[in-house]
Design an enzyme around this catalytic site. Structure first.
Site, PDB file in Angstrom:
ATOM      1  N   GLY A 304      -5.359  -8.637  49.603  1.00 34.12           N
ATOM      2  CA  GLY A 304      -6.378  -8.934  48.593  1.00 34.12           C
ATOM      3  C   GLY A 304      -6.118  -8.197  47.297  1.00 34.12           C
ATOM      4  O   GLY A 304      -5.195  -7.385  47.182  1.00 34.12           O
ATOM      5  N   LYS A 380     -16.326 -11.560  50.389  1.00 34.81           N
ATOM      6  CA  LYS A 380     -17.066 -11.027  49.246  1.00 34.81           C
ATOM      7  C   LYS A 380     -17.718 -12.080  48.346  1.00 34.81           C
ATOM      8  O   LYS A 380     -18.461 -11.731  47.435  1.00 34.81           O
ATOM      9  CB  LYS A 380     -16.124 -10.174  48.387  1.00 34.81           C
ATOM     10  CG  LYS A 380     -14.986 -10.962  47.767  1.00 34.81           C
ATOM     11  CD  LYS A 380     -14.126 -10.079  46.881  1.00 34.81           C
ATOM     12  CE  LYS A 380     -13.063 -10.904  46.180  1.00 34.81           C
ATOM     13  NZ  LYS A 380     -12.256 -10.084  45.263  1.00 34.81           N
ATOM     14  N   LYS A 422     -23.264  -4.580  45.275  1.00 35.88           N
ATOM     15  CA  LYS A 422     -24.169  -5.611  45.793  1.00 35.88           C
ATOM     16  C   LYS A 422     -24.852  -5.175  47.091  1.00 35.88           C
ATOM     17  O   LYS A 422     -25.769  -5.843  47.581  1.00 35.88           O
ATOM     18  CB  LYS A 422     -23.410  -6.922  45.998  1.00 35.88           C
ATOM     19  CG  LYS A 422     -22.971  -7.572  44.690  1.00 35.88           C
ATOM     20  CD  LYS A 422     -22.166  -8.818  44.922  1.00 35.88           C
ATOM     21  CE  LYS A 422     -21.829  -9.509  43.599  1.00 35.88           C
ATOM     22  NZ  LYS A 422     -21.026  -8.676  42.682  1.00 35.88           N
ATOM     23  N   GLY A 469     -10.395  -9.174  37.021  1.00 38.43           N
ATOM     24  CA  GLY A 469      -9.169  -9.817  37.474  1.00 38.43           C
ATOM     25  C   GLY A 469      -9.052  -9.973  38.971  1.00 38.43           C
ATOM     26  O   GLY A 469      -8.070 -10.535  39.451  1.00 38.43           O
TER      27      GLY A 469
END
Length: 641
Positions: A304, A380, A422, A469
């Site tokens: 990732g 996510k 979050k 990004g």
């Protein structure tokens, strides 16, 4: 001949075969030799006896060709000639003169009077050098000023700066192939260089606004190359240029590069990352090195955006083994290819596995016995997890639980979990699942301390906001939408977010992992929040377009579970400072481990039944502050209120 054919002929002039350039050079020196002979002959001096011309001319031509070949004066493209070509021509001509003088000394019977000949040869060398150099300069100027072989109009640009950095950038752009810019001047923020010129171009004083200077010189772009500019000065320049629709380019320091080709590659459009950049992060490299050097490091979610950057940074500290674990085959393969190019002593393994599969993860721990674990594997995307709550539980909760428990079982030194803002007062499934994972990691560490068991693993959580990004973030999305001609889709005109670059975030993850004693939730200084509509407008302007005129901005409404703003702390939390100014410790209440573990067991069982409402209801029991927003699960909050 038609204009089209003339154009094609001129277009091919700069790319003629080398032998043609050599022939042209020979014609030039033959001409200068002839002119030199007649000029000196008219003075009455005996330069070369006429009866010896049949021998002298071939000797002169042959020696000239030998010098041209020795110094490869014909190797460059004429319209891209540089001072290096001038040096080659200079040495070739004076080598020719030296050889002719040597030949005449040995065989003075083939020429004339020695003194007159020596004078003539030197005059000819100077004349030949001047003509060879001058015709290259003329061709270069002709092509630079009147022809552009990109079939595009060169961008008229002013370079901000007048130091060595700026001059190097200007030279690189002038010799760039294919050309992009026509440099028309330099701007100096001081007044020391008044009335001076650089490379034949004027130095402008920054007394007037830059936009005014740009308009006076009919410039379309500003290249910022002044290394002494502060961040505030640089941002003010960018804002001023964008206001008047001028393009802005930036370039790093020249000292890091080797040649002009490398410099020109680095001149790039000013990016949104440049606008948001903060002071460089100073790391405690000694502490991080002592944690990682010679160790075995496992990174989950390694393919990732965050995981791969952690890999890149970890490798710099020379661990013995790096285990890159991910379930995404293609991204992991690409990362493996990238890592194979690194010159390092670390053994690197790419493992395909899913953190949900505890048996597979157990085999990996058994094989490698990792001492440091960075857990970055997670789902996510907020809207997707809102529609698939069971998957959020399998990966974000059960996956974290699997890796954390195995880290403890195999006595890893530390386990560092990557979390998100979050998770604070969550309004969606994704955020709530990460908050549950945080609770488990923290309570697991507390349980180890309370029971004084055999596990010595330090469990650490890092929490930060949006990463510029990263996969799925707004910057790549907006970039793609701008490339496609728009519109840019925005969920709400008032939405704001904290942003951090990927390298910044991962640097702080490594720093927090090294400083952690266990049980902490580290939060990072994210700087000032950014209004997303302002971000979109600046990205449009940086791309050279006008917002709402060239590229539309379309408000599409908040997505399920989306907040207008994110927080780094919940309402009851406090922070403690650390020795690093950008890292703080969030003081959160510890959960009872046995009770939490029982609740997690019920939650995972509900997830296995794929009953979305039951899964979310159980999540709300574990995280009472979880209040759904803009979601079908708001009904569950109404039932409990």
């Amino acid at each position: 001949m038609s204009s089209h054919k003339i154009w094609e002929s001129l277009q091919s002039l700069g790319y003629m075969p080398r032998w043609i350039i050599l022939v042209l050079d020979v014609i030039v020196v033959a001409f200068t030799g002839l002119v030199s002979y007649y000029l000196i002959y008219r003075t009455g001096l005996v330069y070369i006896k006429q009866e010896n011309l049949s021998i002298s001319i071939p000797v002169y031509i042959i020696v000239s060709i030998m010098s041209f070949r020795a110094f490869r004066t014909y190797a460059g493209i004429i319209r891209h000639s540089s001072y290096i070509d001038a040096v080659k021509i200079f040495f070739s001509q004076f080598t020719t003169a030296f050889l002719l003088l040597s030949i005449n000394t040995l065989f003075d019977n083939i020429t004339g009077h020695l003194l007159y000949l020596n004078i003539g040869i030197l005059i000819n060398a100077i004349f030949s050098f001047s003509c060879l150099f001058l015709y290259r300069v003329m061709v270069k100027q002709l092509f630079e000023n009147y022809f552009n072989f990109n079939n595009q109009k060169l961008v008229r640009a002013i370079i901000y700066g007048s130091d060595a950095n700026a001059i190097a950038v200007a030279n690189a752009l002038k010799s760039e192939l294919p050309a992009r810019f026509k440099i028309v001047g330099f701007i100096d923020k001081s007044s020391h260089n008044k009335s001076k010129m650089i490379l034949g171009l004027p130095i402008l004083q920054h007394k007037k606004k830059v936009s005014v200077l740009m308009r006076i010189f009919n410039a379309e772009a500003l290249v910022i190359a002044d290394k002494s500019l502060s961040k505030e000065e640089k941002l003010a320049l960018v804002d001023e240029c964008l206001e008047f629709n001028y393009k802005v380019y930036t370039v790093p320091l020249i000292s890091d590069w080797e040649d002009q080709k490398e410099i020109s590659k680095k001149v790039k459009n000013f990016q949104i990352q440049d606008l948001l950049e903060r002071k460089p992060i100073v790391l405690d490299n000694k502490s991080i090195s002592s944690q990682l050097k010679g160790k075995t490091v496992l990174i989950t979610g390694a393919a990732g955006s965050i995981g791969s950057e952690i890999v890149r940074q970890v490798i710099q500290f020379n661990p013995a083994i790096i285990v890159m674990l991910d379930q995404a085959e293609t991204p992991l393969h690409h990362l493996s290819l990238e890592m194979s190019k690194y010159d390092c002593n670390s053994e690197i393994y790419s493992i395909i596995a899913d953190v949900r599969d505890k048996i597979a993860i157990d085999k990996i721990f058994e094989r490698f016995r990792p001492e440091v674990v960075y857990h970055a594997a997670a789902y996510k995307h907020v809207p997707l997890m809102e529609e698939n709550p069971s998957q959020a539980i399998f990966v974000n909760v059960q996956g974290t639980k699997n890796v954390a428990e195995l880290a403890c079982e195999y006595n890893a030194d530390s386990f560092v979990m990557v979390s998100t803002d979050k998770a604070v007062n969550p309004s969606n499934v994704m955020g709530a699942s990460k908050r549950i994972a945080e609770k488990f990691v923290q309570s697991l560490h507390n349980n180890i301390l309370m029971q004084d068991g055999n596990c010595r693993t330090k469990f650490i959580t890092t929490r930060f906001g949006n990463v510029l990004g990263s996969n799925g973030s707004v910057v790549p999305l907006f970039t793609k939408q701008i490339e496609n001609g728009g519109p840019i889709t925005l969920t709400h005109p008032d939405i704001i977010r904290y942003f951090m670059t990927i390298p910044e975030a991962c640097q702080l993850v490594l720093e927090a992992g090294a400083m952690g004693k266990g049980g902490e939730i580290y939060i990072f200084d994210m700087g000032k929040p950014v209004k997303i509509i302002d971000l979109a407008k600046k990205m449009i302007m940086l791309a050279g377009y006008v917002p709402e005129k060239d590229i539309a901005i379309k408000i599409v409404g908040l997505r399920p579970g989306e907040k207008l703003y994110e927080e780094l702390l919940n309402d009851t939390s406090k922070t403690l400072p650390t020795h690093h100014e950008k890292i703080m410790i969030a003081q959160e209440e510890y959960e009872n481990f046995d009770s939490l573990k029982l609740n997690l067991s019920d939650l995972i069982e509900s997830a296995n039944n794929y009953n979305a409402e039951e899964v979310v209801a159980r999540m709300k029991l574990i995280v009472p502050e979880y209040i759904s927003m803009n979601s079908t699960y708001e009904l569950l909050d109404k039932k409990t209120s």
